[in-house]
Design an enzyme around this catalytic site. Structure first.
Site, mmCIF file in Angstrom:
data_model
loop_
_atom_site.group_PDB
_atom_site.id
_atom_site.type_symbol
_atom_site.label_atom_id
_atom_site.label_comp_id
_atom_site.label_asym_id
_atom_site.label_seq_id
_atom_site.Cartn_x
_atom_site.Cartn_y
_atom_site.Cartn_z
ATOM 1 N N ASP A 76 0.721 -0.972 -0.148
ATOM 2 C CA ASP A 76 -0.171 -0.335 -0.301
ATOM 3 C C ASP A 76 0.991 0.882 -0.066
ATOM 4 O OD1 ASP A 76 -3.194 0.248 0.652
ATOM 5 O OD2 ASP A 76 -2.111 2.121 1.079
ATOM 6 N N ASN B 111 -6.133 -4.403 -6.980
ATOM 7 C CA ASN B 111 -7.030 -4.417 -5.519
ATOM 8 C C ASN B 111 -6.657 -2.828 -6.078
ATOM 9 O OD1 ASN B 111 -9.231 -4.098 -3.868
ATOM 10 N ND2 ASN B 111 -7.652 -3.918 -2.803
ATOM 11 N N TYR C 40 -12.051 8.048 -14.090
ATOM 12 C CA TYR C 40 -12.533 6.740 -13.508
ATOM 13 C C TYR C 40 -12.949 5.930 -14.701
ATOM 14 C CZ TYR C 40 -13.424 3.225 -9.679
ATOM 15 O OH TYR C 40 -13.561 2.118 -8.755
ATOM 16 N N LYS D 152 -11.609 1.702 -15.434
ATOM 17 C CA LYS D 152 -12.391 0.300 -14.552
ATOM 18 C C LYS D 152 -12.558 -0.028 -16.178
ATOM 19 C CE LYS D 152 -11.275 1.140 -10.664
ATOM 20 N NZ LYS D 152 -10.230 0.283 -9.932
HETATM 21 N N1 LIG Z 1 -15.964 1.074 -2.107
HETATM 22 C C1 LIG Z 1 -16.561 0.840 -3.925
HETATM 23 O O1 LIG Z 1 -17.259 1.703 -3.496
HETATM 24 C C2 LIG Z 1 -15.448 0.445 -5.336
HETATM 25 C C3 LIG Z 1 -16.512 -0.050 -6.021
HETATM 26 C C4 LIG Z 1 -15.751 0.497 -6.713
HETATM 27 C C5 LIG Z 1 -14.423 -0.582 -7.108
HETATM 28 N N2 LIG Z 1 -13.926 0.264 -6.286
HETATM 29 C C6 LIG Z 1 -12.174 0.227 -5.757
HETATM 30 O O2 LIG Z 1 -12.503 -1.140 -4.756
HETATM 31 C C7 LIG Z 1 -10.673 -0.821 -5.267
HETATM 32 C C8 LIG Z 1 -9.689 -0.867 -3.409
HETATM 33 O O3 LIG Z 1 -10.543 0.553 -3.067
HETATM 34 P P1 LIG Z 1 -11.657 0.559 -1.835
HETATM 35 O O4 LIG Z 1 -13.013 0.876 -2.182
HETATM 36 O O5 LIG Z 1 -11.354 -0.494 -1.046
HETATM 37 O O6 LIG Z 1 -11.485 1.942 -1.105
HETATM 38 P P2 LIG Z 1 -9.845 2.420 0.113
HETATM 39 O O7 LIG Z 1 -9.795 3.452 -0.395
HETATM 40 O O8 LIG Z 1 -10.522 1.591 1.228
HETATM 41 O O9 LIG Z 1 -8.933 1.241 -0.402
HETATM 42 C C9 LIG Z 1 -8.385 1.134 -1.598
HETATM 43 C C10 LIG Z 1 -6.024 1.218 -1.250
HETATM 44 O O10 LIG Z 1 -5.506 1.174 -1.986
HETATM 45 C C11 LIG Z 1 -4.453 2.406 -1.759
HETATM 46 N N3 LIG Z 1 -3.638 2.858 -2.966
HETATM 47 C C12 LIG Z 1 -4.019 3.915 -3.132
HETATM 48 N N4 LIG Z 1 -3.283 4.532 -4.310
HETATM 49 C C13 LIG Z 1 -2.688 3.569 -4.178
HETATM 50 C C14 LIG Z 1 -1.112 3.475 -4.652
HETATM 51 N N5 LIG Z 1 -0.672 4.169 -5.997
HETATM 52 N N6 LIG Z 1 -0.422 2.537 -4.472
HETATM 53 C C15 LIG Z 1 -0.447 1.437 -4.236
HETATM 54 N N7 LIG Z 1 -1.864 1.386 -2.829
HETATM 55 C C16 LIG Z 1 -2.955 2.616 -3.000
HETATM 56 C C17 LIG Z 1 -5.220 2.784 -0.364
HETATM 57 O O11 LIG Z 1 -3.952 3.061 0.115
HETATM 58 C C18 LIG Z 1 -6.050 1.961 0.158
HETATM 59 O O12 LIG Z 1 -5.434 1.452 1.357
HETATM 60 C C19 LIG Z 1 -10.261 -0.208 -5.764
HETATM 61 O O13 LIG Z 1 -9.190 -0.320 -7.059
HETATM 62 C C20 LIG Z 1 -11.761 0.489 -6.409
HETATM 63 O O14 LIG Z 1 -11.446 1.381 -7.641
HETATM 64 C C21 LIG Z 1 -14.350 0.693 -4.616
#
Ligand SMILES: NC(=O)c1ccc[n+]([C@@H]2O[C@H](COP(=O)([O-])OP(=O)(O)OC[C@H]3O[C@@H](n4cnc5c(N)ncnc54)[C@H](O)[C@@H]3O)[C@@H](O)[C@H]2O)c1
Length: 310
Positions: free
Chosen positions: A37, A90, A161, A165
């Site tokens: 992370d 992820n 975004y 995706k």
């Molecule tokens: N939560 C939602 O509603 C949702 C919906 C669709 C897709 N997603 C996708 O789920 C995935 C996880 O996101 P989440 O919802 O758990 O959000 P989150 O912000 O809780 O977790 C994302 C993690 O990625 C880390 N991160 C950000 N930039 C980074 C980088 N450059 N290198 C390494 N780590 C990095 C952040 O520090 C964080 O810990 C993402 O790809 C997001 O696009 C989330």
């Protein structure tokens, strides 16, 4: 992939949200866990939690948009635990705004993390997983890329975004075909969540320093507000999604949806394409979303105009 105990899971974005839940489940299955992370304090908190529960954890601060850092992650995984069995590409960030107003830095940041992060993950890990399979006939692996419903739809004001995706869905479908082509014992899945409460609505906490809130346009600000509200009010939890993903890995299922009832919008999009109709509103069932978004952009624009005239 059916056996998890003693195998190794690598999870990017493991400090929060879905990544943290994947790590918790992997720990409960007695896997070796590698967490990556960009946010050190989030990483430290998850490591402390997992180690307190007796898990074997390697954690590295990694910016997935940087190929050399992802390569170093793969090398450290090899050195510590040997072969990788389960790979979660992820890590991801959210941003938005009208597509012509999105700054070049925003494009670079979001595509860097969401698209290049997955590219680097595949380039660093898949050859190693294939080599592990070549040297052990019993080897089984699986790769999960986190995309989004935004990878199957194109809602307004979310261009950067959506583009990122869609690329992840395309990469993962191609990965599935390529792994099948070479007859690898490695499964793959694409996770397409809808709105689930995690830290995604506050993604700018990890944005590079030159992407400032002051540079945001009315449409960008409106999108941040809308996304934070939509994500925050989601009823399906990140833990629920973690469970769904591990079920899919066990059953070798490719598509993983947190909200299957939202697939009607995808069906409509596909019908528009094959019927050569102009694109339908992806929020057709909720016309208020479009009108609230329009009003919110106008509000932020009025604030900017107001502060400029003071
Ligand atoms: N939560 C939602 O509603 C949702 C919906 C669709 C897709 N997603 C996708 O789920 C995935 C996880 O996101 P989440 O919802 O758990 O959000 P989150 O912000 O809780 O977790 C994302 C993690 O990625 C880390 N991160 C950000 N930039 C980074 C980088 N450059 N290198 C390494 N780590 C990095 C952040 O520090 C964080 O810990 C993402 O790809 C997001 O696009 C989330």
């Amino acid at each position: 992939m059916k056996d998890f105990a003693g195998r190794t899971a690598v999870i990017t974005g493991g400090g929060s949200g879905f990544g943290r839940e994947f790590a918790r489940i992997a720990a409960s299955l007695d896997m070796n866990i590698v967490l990556a992370d960009v946010q050190q304090d989030a990483l430290d908190a998850v490591v402390a939690e997992l180690q307190a529960a007796g898990a074997r954890v390697l954690a590295l601060k990694v910016d997935v948009s940087k190929g050399d850092q992802v390569e170093a992650l793969a090398a450290a995984t090899d050195a510590t635990f040997g072969a990788t069995h389960l790979l979660f590409n992820n890590a991801g960030v959210g941003s938005g705004g009208l597509i012509w107003e999105t700054s070049v830095r925003d494009w670079e940041w979001v595509l860097g993390v969401n698209v290049w992060g997955v590219i680097h993950g595949l380039r660093a890990f898949v050859p190693r997983m294939l080599a592990a399979a070549d040297s052990d006939a019993a080897y089984r692996g699986h790769i999960v890329n986190t995309a989004s419903m935004a990878g199957l739809l194109n809602a307004p004001n979310m261009g950067v975004y959506n583009v990122s995706k869609h690329a992840v869905v395309s990469m993962t479908e191609t990965l599935y075909q390529d792994l099948t082509l070479v007859e690898a014992p490695i499964g793959s899945s694409v996770l397409c969540p809808y709105f689930v409460p995690t830290g995604i609505g506050d993604s700018h906490r990890n944005a590079p320093g030159d992407i400032t809130a002051e540079a945001a346009t009315p449409s960008t600000k409106a999108q941040q507000l809308m996304s934070a509200k939509a994500v925050g009010s989601g009823k399906v939890t990140a833990a629920d999604v973690g469970t769904l993903v591990f079920e899919a890995i066990r059953d070798d299922r490719f598509y993983v949806f947190s909200h299957p009832h939202a697939l009607g919008n995808v069906e409509t999009r596909m019908k528009d394409i094959v019927g050569m109709h102009n694109p339908s509103d992806p929020f057709a069932a909720r016309p208020d979303v479009r009108s609230r978004l329009r009003a919110s952009i106008a509000d932020f624009a009025a604030q900017v105009a107001g502060s400029a005239s003071v």
